[in-house]
Enzyme design. Sequence first.
Site, short mmCIF file in Angstrom:
data_model
loop_
_atom_site.label_atom_id
_atom_site.label_comp_id
_atom_site.label_asym_id
_atom_site.label_seq_id
_atom_site.Cartn_x
_atom_site.Cartn_y
_atom_site.Cartn_z
N CYS A 1 0.84 -1.20 0.00
CA CYS A 1 0.00 0.00 0.00
C CYS A 1 0.88 1.26 0.00
O CYS A 1 1.57 1.52 -0.97
CB CYS A 1 -0.99 -0.02 1.16
SG CYS A 1 -2.36 1.15 0.95
N GLU B 1 -2.54 -8.87 3.52
CA GLU B 1 -2.88 -9.34 4.86
C GLU B 1 -4.37 -9.23 5.15
O GLU B 1 -4.87 -9.82 6.12
CB GLU B 1 -2.06 -8.59 5.92
CG GLU B 1 -2.51 -7.18 6.24
CD GLU B 1 -2.11 -6.13 5.22
OE1 GLU B 1 -2.39 -4.95 5.48
OE2 GLU B 1 -1.53 -6.49 4.18
N HIS C 1 -3.84 -4.75 0.02
CA HIS C 1 -3.38 -5.30 1.30
C HIS C 1 -3.49 -6.83 1.28
O HIS C 1 -4.59 -7.36 1.49
CB HIS C 1 -4.23 -4.76 2.45
CG HIS C 1 -3.99 -3.33 2.78
ND1 HIS C 1 -3.03 -2.94 3.70
CD2 HIS C 1 -4.57 -2.20 2.33
CE1 HIS C 1 -3.03 -1.62 3.80
NE2 HIS C 1 -3.95 -1.15 2.98
#
Length: 204
Positions: A79, A183, A181
């Site tokens: 990001c 994650e 992202h």
Amino acid sequence: MIAVVDYGRGNLGSVEKAFTRVGMPAVVTQDPAVVDRAEAVVLPGDGAFHDAMGNLQALGLIAPLRACFDSARPFLGICLGYQLLFTESEEFGQGKGLDVIPGAVRRFPGNLKVPHMGWNQVEHRGDLRLFDGIPSGAHFYFVHSYYPETTDDSLQVASCTYGLTFPAAVGRGPLFATQFHPEKSQRWGIRLLENFAAFVRERR
């Protein structure tokens, strides 16, 4: 061990836990010496470009980041950590980035809702190591108001379309970065981090 760089921005705990889940030890750190010794470096982040560059400078983290790039150790930007790799950003006026990737970070056109937030498809040609085993068109989670633009033909690119098409992920040698992202991207995000972890192990 992977050093997850803490410069006051980003989902650090989520990134650390995600790497633990794929069996790769990671430590969140602001210590330049730890970043310098790490076998791989992850630069996550969200927030403002200029503030992030200022924090990296104040914490003495720019030199160990450049040492990572120069030594060809595995690196993953996420990001804002991806956008900081570019030459400059027009966020709140022109500002200089790390200039690892030639190009600029630009605001989405005014006719688009910002931030670009939620799930979107990422297309790739099968040549980007991060996407091994991930189908082109898989969905990943985005949160950003600015997008990167580059003319670097040496980059391997995966793209996303939100009003316009932009490089959602890039790779060049041991350097990788994603605008989304991983994650937060569930199945395919975890697979992407597994691919990065496998790349780190191969470089030992």
